[in-house]
Design a protein around this motif. Structure first.
Motif, short mmCIF file in Angstrom:
data_model
loop_
_atom_site.label_atom_id
_atom_site.label_comp_id
_atom_site.label_asym_id
_atom_site.label_seq_id
_atom_site.Cartn_x
_atom_site.Cartn_y
_atom_site.Cartn_z
N PHE B 55 8.52 2.13 10.88
CA PHE B 55 7.96 0.79 11.18
C PHE B 55 6.53 0.72 10.66
CE2 PHE B 55 10.47 0.24 15.46
CZ PHE B 55 11.66 0.36 14.77
N ILE B 56 5.80 1.79 10.90
CA ILE B 56 4.38 1.80 10.57
C ILE B 56 4.20 1.81 9.06
CG2 ILE B 56 2.26 3.18 10.77
CD1 ILE B 56 3.42 4.09 13.55
N MET B 57 4.97 2.67 8.40
CA MET B 57 4.81 2.75 6.94
C MET B 57 5.28 1.47 6.26
SD MET B 57 5.68 6.72 6.12
CE MET B 57 7.27 6.80 6.89
N LYS B 58 6.37 0.89 6.79
CA LYS B 58 6.86 -0.36 6.20
C LYS B 58 5.85 -1.50 6.41
CE LYS B 58 10.40 -1.25 4.53
NZ LYS B 58 10.70 -1.20 3.08
N SER B 59 5.17 -1.48 7.55
CA SER B 59 4.17 -2.53 7.80
C SER B 59 3.06 -2.45 6.78
CB SER B 59 3.56 -2.38 9.19
OG SER B 59 4.57 -2.25 10.15
N LEU B 60 2.61 -1.22 6.52
CA LEU B 60 1.55 -1.05 5.52
C LEU B 60 2.06 -1.46 4.15
CD1 LEU B 60 0.04 2.36 6.66
CD2 LEU B 60 -0.95 0.09 6.98
N GLN B 61 3.30 -1.08 3.85
CA GLN B 61 3.86 -1.41 2.54
C GLN B 61 3.96 -2.92 2.35
OE1 GLN B 61 8.02 -0.62 1.87
NE2 GLN B 61 7.73 -0.23 -0.31
N ASN B 62 4.28 -3.62 3.44
CA ASN B 62 4.47 -5.07 3.32
C ASN B 62 3.20 -5.87 3.52
OD1 ASN B 62 7.13 -4.88 2.62
ND2 ASN B 62 7.84 -4.90 4.73
N GLY B 63 2.05 -5.19 3.58
CA GLY B 63 0.80 -5.93 3.50
C GLY B 63 -0.07 -5.99 4.74
N PHE B 64 0.31 -5.32 5.82
CA PHE B 64 -0.62 -5.25 6.93
C PHE B 64 -1.78 -4.33 6.55
CE2 PHE B 64 2.84 -6.89 9.62
CZ PHE B 64 2.12 -7.81 10.37
N ASP B 65 -2.97 -4.70 6.99
CA ASP B 65 -4.12 -3.87 6.68
C ASP B 65 -4.26 -2.72 7.66
OD1 ASP B 65 -5.21 -5.44 4.46
OD2 ASP B 65 -5.41 -6.99 5.99
N GLY B 66 -3.60 -2.85 8.79
CA GLY B 66 -3.67 -1.78 9.77
C GLY B 66 -2.57 -1.92 10.80
N VAL B 67 -2.29 -0.83 11.50
CA VAL B 67 -1.27 -0.86 12.54
C VAL B 67 -1.84 -0.18 13.78
CG1 VAL B 67 1.06 -0.17 13.20
CG2 VAL B 67 0.56 -0.71 10.81
N PRO B 136 -9.60 -4.39 2.74
CA PRO B 136 -8.18 -4.70 2.60
C PRO B 136 -7.39 -3.45 2.15
CG PRO B 136 -9.54 -6.22 1.31
CD PRO B 136 -10.43 -5.14 1.80
N ALA B 137 -6.18 -3.33 2.66
CA ALA B 137 -5.34 -2.19 2.27
C ALA B 137 -4.92 -2.34 0.82
CB ALA B 137 -4.10 -2.14 3.17
N LYS B 138 -4.99 -1.25 0.08
CA LYS B 138 -4.56 -1.27 -1.31
C LYS B 138 -3.64 -0.12 -1.63
CE LYS B 138 -8.52 -3.62 -3.31
NZ LYS B 138 -9.73 -3.39 -4.10
N GLY B 143 3.29 -3.48 -4.77
CA GLY B 143 2.78 -4.42 -5.75
C GLY B 143 1.26 -4.42 -5.88
N VAL B 144 0.55 -3.70 -5.01
CA VAL B 144 -0.92 -3.73 -5.04
C VAL B 144 -1.52 -2.34 -5.18
CG1 VAL B 144 -2.97 -4.67 -3.87
CG2 VAL B 144 -0.73 -5.66 -3.41
N VAL B 145 -0.65 -1.32 -5.28
CA VAL B 145 -1.13 0.06 -5.28
C VAL B 145 -2.31 0.25 -6.23
CG1 VAL B 145 -0.54 2.44 -5.81
CG2 VAL B 145 1.14 0.93 -4.74
N SER B 146 -3.36 0.85 -5.71
CA SER B 146 -4.48 1.15 -6.62
C SER B 146 -5.11 2.48 -6.24
CB SER B 146 -5.53 0.05 -6.52
OG SER B 146 -6.26 0.22 -5.33
N TRP B 147 -5.88 3.00 -7.15
CA TRP B 147 -6.57 4.27 -6.91
C TRP B 147 -7.98 4.03 -6.45
CZ3 TRP B 147 -4.77 7.26 -11.87
CH2 TRP B 147 -3.39 7.50 -11.74
#
Lengths: 345, 147, 277, 321
Positions: B55-67, B136-138, B143-147
């Motif tokens: 749940f937590i990882m999917k939330s981050l993947q789908n654009g939540f900045d935090g859980v 913001p989570a990146k 679709g937003v993955v960055s280094w």
């Protein structure tokens, strides 16, 4: 046959990369693959065979079929520039032709474009494949089983041999013909060059193991259907898809939607007959629920079913699956065991 | 991301709350009119033990900045041991996410009881401020993955 | 050239709920573009990939007949991700289809001959298409006999049409349910048993069998006993599909791809394919 | 050693103590052993035991492979330390009937990772290989190289404290004395010291190579669910393409599912066709679990896995005060 001196190879590649998206073997060992290059330094010229076949460019592991936003659908099939593939081994060149039979054409509906894959066609139809003779086949190579050979000219648009000092290139197709005509400033290969080709060819062929006749295997396979041997050969298989994903002729894929209902994309991504869910239906019924059935499907498809439709084996003997299998399930051994099996007709 | 966007940016935080304690705590904060940042979206679960790390990882993947995951204090679990089991999962998940380079502020855990409306507001305020600081989570965002 | 993976835009025109449990619904779809309608030429037995953007695609047999112009009909059982979402559609909503895909019942070969249609459950969809087609070209065909079974009266689809077909004199429709219920005036028993009892003649006749795998399994021997030759026993296979155009590989059985070489096969063909049945 | 193994297996068949023995046989490639299944005494001759026997054979007792194993069939299985730990895990999780199993332990000094050998010789093809105590010699067309074995040992073997199966019925030779490595996780500690951005970058680079073939999952003895979460489609947890976040979440999910259950055999890493250091994340988890709960998977047949148990008063520093 023209002669590109190795001292000129850099310029040749540079020029090529101006007109084409130029793909060539890059990287070592498990990381080796066909990637786009700009200059000769990037190319791994001593590699026997890349771990990833050129299939990964023509039928990428994942590609976007189209993007949608509301009812609006956008797709892009055409690459910006035609592709040129340098250094494809004859087994891989052949595999592209085999894939084209499935993806680019349709045996069942030859005249209906709705049954041709537009993404494959957009890439493959304009691409120029340079088949580079295999001077040093690996111990895992078995192209001679299914009608191939290290110096085969059966597939590709151009054919080249690497000698000590040069690449000798000749056209194999109309596309290749036109390409060679467009080249200028290169010498023609001499008699001596041609002799060295013969010598290299002989040496390359000597590296191969004796062939097993794939046609005999094809005839034999239907008799083995119920043979307990399948239990034996499939016993160690763990049903991963390393063999299929690394295979130059495995083309099965899945279509998936990503994103949300109002905005997202439809993608396709490789799939594999080794996975139980590949054939599992919504009702829960699975026509190939057992590992044995799935291994049998894969072997049958390569060595029998494809032959029934297209008259040749779907295995080109590149040996990648032999090298990559985590449990050393060697397709050559399986073939031999099946041939030796005393299956009732 | 440009400076200007950063100023307007509001973190989106998923608060996964157990039905018996933390959700009631949030409710109490509400009826007591305690102010806290409006950045959380609440997902009510029967027990913190129900929270699958997925749940937590999917939330981050789908654009939540935090859980934020919050459950009953140890010993208070409605199902006796749900939060103890949850604690073991989180004890592994949190350092694992940190290890792969997810900012430690993004995923936080707390125990808030039904009577701790005030504390709930404090927890949300702290988590929101923490996430504001990291921005913001990146990473791990599809679709937003960055280094 | 049009990209074959891009669905044809359609609008849901009408939705009919077929059973009290609401797991079976029939959707009539209209073409958004007239040009698509004109290009869409099909025959009974073919199928489409119905597409909901963002959710995915699923294959469904076409239940309408090409003789009914202007719309396509699909009856959809709620089982998985996509079908669930289709069941949430309302009239006027947009969907996409790709097709027509696959082959069709050999209606040309049927000409001048008798046709026996045996169906069970909601796999009746393409059989409806076939029957409507045959009735529309009634003079081209001999006797038409249909045996249709369902677990209980509620689970028949197209109930209004069944009523009408029962009244027709130019065809025979036999309905059967698994167990007797009050007020039921037709056959009782499983499809294979009823078929055996009715014993349709194999003389100058074709038989089309379509239904759940278990029904097909037990009906085929009955039909063989009635002396229908294997070439004249026609069935439609179901396999998991994705692309529908003979590429993606998952519906492969033997050297055949159910999506392009099928779904319609004769028993003679199926007997050459290992494990097809 | 090999002779003793064969003798022993022969004896087990002759005394009707086993119907099937799972072991390693000679593979078709150099430096490669392959799992074999033997069901008669004379086939015991096919068994081998050396540093190429890298597969974890426990995997064949679960998953789809259950079909190999019929009820009431007595199965002999040859195990290294880590494979033996998988069997302990199976016993704890009720996946095997211990009484139907004859565990044949072999002392393990570590197995080699073929990929490391290939890197050592820059991708050239090995045509033959031979092993001595601490060295191996590889030969190919136009080269012959000696390599120190410690340079090509599987990562999982480098800090291994469990060279022998914790539970066995027969042991071939002498159990190997453990090296008693104190610092079991130096690699994890080194990685932890990098800054967050560097760690993330490394992860993205590594996992971008993943082709989602699931070889890691399928060779993993701890991954035996009948339906894996990546295969579920309603809801679909993970996108099927090798998109980086989907890939990472697949791996993290798998790591978490085997948390406290992973025996660190390294089978995943050796199976990976994309050459990803898969064990890195498992080892991080194992380290956490060892430090926090003083638990190591697959050692004690009476101890529940760490994430299936708890103590009321344990450290909860990661929870907001």
């Amino acid at each position: 046959m023209i002669k590109i001196e190795k001292s000129n190879f850099g310029t040749f590649i540079q020029n090529l990369s101006a007109d084409y998206s130029l793909f060539a073997p890059v990287g070592e060992g498990q990381q080796s693959a066909f990637r786009e290059v700009k200059n000769a330094e990037q190319i791994n010229t001593h590699i026997q065979i890349t771990q990833n076949s050129p299939k990964t460019v023509f039928l990428p592991q994942t590609e976007v079929l189209f993007e949608f936003s509301g009812d609006d659908i956008q797709s892009e099939e055409k690459p910006a520039k035609p592709m040129f593939f340098w250094g494809v081994r004859s087994c891989d060149a052949k595999s592209l032709n085999l894939l084209d039979k499935v993806m680019g054409q349709s045996k069942q509906r030859p005249d209906d474009p709705a049954f041709q894959d537009p993404y494959w066609k957009a890439r493959f139809d304009d691409a120029i494949i340079l088949t580079l003779a295999c001077n040093e086949p690996a111990s895992t190579c078995f192209c001679n089983w299914t009608g191939g050979s290290p110096f085969s000219k059966d597939a590709g648009d151009l054919w080249a041999v690497e000698t000590e000092t040069a690449y000798l290139v000749e056209p194999l197709s109309e596309k290749g013909e036109a390409f060679v005509k467009g080249l200028s400033g290169y010498d023609t290969a001499s008699e001596k060059d041609k002799q060295s080709i013969a010598k290299l060819k002989k040496q390359a062929e000597s590296y191969l193991q004796p062939a097993v006749d794939a046609e005999t295997l094809k005839e034999k396979l239907p008799q083995t259907w119920e043979d307990p041997l399948w239990d034996e050969v499939s016993a160690k298989c763990v049903n991963c898809s390393a063999c299929a994903f690394i295979c130059p002729t495995c083309y099965c894929f899945d279509i998936q939607d990503e994103g949300k209902k109002d905005k997202g994309k439809r993608i396709r991504t490789w799939d594999c007959c080794m996975f139980p869910i590949f054939t599992k239906e919504a009702s829960g019924h699975n026509p190939r629920s057992l590992a044995r059935e799935r291994v049998r499907q894969r072997v049958m498809h390569k060595f029998r079913y494809f032959w029934e439709i297209y008259g040749e084996s779907l295995c080109t003997g590149c040996g990648r699956c032999v090298r990559v299998c985590p449990v050393n399930l060697d397709i050559r051994e399986v073939a031999k065991q099946l041939l030796e099996a005393d299956s009732a007709a | 991301m440009q400076e200007k966007d950063k100023k307007d940016w509001q973190p989106k935080i998923l608060a996964i709350l157990c039905n018996w304690c933390s959700y009631a705590g949030a409710d109490l904060a509400g009826v007591s009119r305690i102010q806290y940042p409006p950045n959380i979206r609440v997902l009510r679960v029967p027990c913190s033990g129900r929270v699958d790390p997925m749940f937590i990882m999917k939330s981050l993947q789908n654009g939540f900045d935090g859980v934020l995951v919050s459950g009953c204090h140890p010993g208070d679990c409605h199902y006796l041991s749900g939060n103890y089991n949850a604690r073991r999962k989180f004890a592994v998940l949190k350092p694992l996410l940190e290890y792969i380079g997810i900012e430690t502020e993004r995923v936080q855990f707390s125990w808030v009881s039904a009577g701790e409306g005030e504390r709930f507001a404090e927890v949300v305020t702290k988590v929101t401020n923490d996430i504001r600081k990291v921005g913001p989570a990146k990473r791990l965002v599809k679709g937003v993955v960055s280094w | 050239m049009k990209n074959t993976y891009i669905p044809i835009p359609m609008k849901v025109d009408k939705i009919v709920t077929e059973d009290p449990e609401k797991t079976l619904r029939t959707y009539d779809l209209n073409f958004v573009n007239k040009s698509d309608l004109e290009k869409f030429q099909y025959l009974p037995g073919q199928f489409c990939e119905m597409s909901l953007l963002g959710m995915g695609e699923s294959p469904f047999g076409i239940a309408s007949s090409p003789t009914e112009e202007g719309f396509l009909r699909f009856t959809i059982n709620r089982t998985g991700l996509v079908t669930n979402e289709i069941h949430n559609l309302r009239e006027g909503d947009a969907v996409g289809i790709r097709g027509p895909l696959g082959n069709w019942y050999p209606v040309e070969d049927f000409k001048g001959e008798n046709v026996v249609i045996v169906g069970g459950g909601f796999a009746f969809t393409t059989l409806r298409s076939l029957l409507v087609y045959l009735l529309a070209h009634r003079d081209d065909y001999g006797e038409i006999t249909m045996i249709y079974g369902a677990r209980n009266p509620d689970l028949f689809i197209y109930k209004n049409e069944l009523e009408a077909w029962l009244k027709r004199t130019d065809m025979k429709l036999h309905l059967t349910i698994d167990n007797a219920v009050d007020g039921w005036q037709h056959h009782v028993g499983f499809v294979p048993a009823v078929t055996e009892e009715l014993a349709p003649s194999a003389e100058k006749a074709w038989v089309v069998v379509c239904g759940p795998p278990i029904m097909i399994k037990y009906t085929l021997p009955v039909i063989e006993k009635l002396k229908f030759p294997d070439e004249r026993i026609i069935t439609s296979l179901e396999r998991r599909m994705k692309c529908g155009i003979g590429k993606c590989g998952r519906c492969n059985i033997g050297s055949q791809y159910v999506c392009i070489d099928g779904p319609v096969f004769s028993l003679a063909q199926l007997k050459t394919i290992p494990d097809a049945l | 050693m090999v002779k003793a193994l064969r003798e022993e297996v022969k004896r087990l068949f002759e005394e009707k103590k086993v119907d099937l023995v799972i072991g390693w046989g000679k593979g078709s490639l150099p430096m490669t052993a392959t799992p074999i299944f033997i069901n008669k005494a004379e086939d015991a001759e096919r068994l081998i035991w050396d540093e190429t026997c890298s597969n974890n054979l426990a995997v064949y007792l679960t998953k789809d492979k259950r079909q190999l194993v019929k009820t009431d069939q007595k199965i002999g299985i040859v195990v290294k330390g880590c494979d033996g730990r998988s069997l302990v895990l199976y016993a704890v999780e009720n996946q095997i009937q211990r009484e139907n199993l004859v565990i044949i332990g072999v002392p393990c000094a570590g197995v080699i990772d073929k990929k490391k050998v290939l890197k050592h010789i820059e991708g050239k093809e090995v045509l033959s290989a031979s092993f001595e105590a601490d060295r191996m010699t590889v030969e190919g067309r136009g080269f012959k190289t000696e390599i120190a074995k410690c340079d090509v040992l599987s990562d999982s073997c480098l800090n291994c404290n469990h060279p022998n199966a914790p539970v066995f019925d027969v042991f071939i030779g002498e159990p190997r004395k453990s090296d008693s490595v104190e610092d079991v996780y130096p690699d994890v500690e080194a990685f932890e010291k990098l800054d967050s951005e560097a760690r993330w970058k490394t992860m993205v680079e590594a996992y971008s190579k993943c082709i989602r073939c699931y070889a890691c999952r399928n060779v993993c003895p701890s991954c035996y669910c009948t339906e894996c979460f990546v295969d579920q489609n309603d809801p679909q947890w993970i996108g099927k393409s090798p998109e980086i976040t989907d890939t990472l979440i697949f791996h993290l999910g798998r790591n978490l599912h085997v948390a406290g259950r992973c025996v660190e055999c390294g089978a995943c890493e050796r199976a990976c066709p994309a050459d990803i250091d898969l064990l890195k994340l498992n080892r991080k988890i194992s380290k956490e679990i060892l430090e926090r709960f003083n638990f190591t998977a697959g050692l004690d047949i009476n101890e529940k896995p760490a994430l299936a148990s708890f103590c009321e008063n344990e450290k909860q520093d990661f929870i907001m005060g």
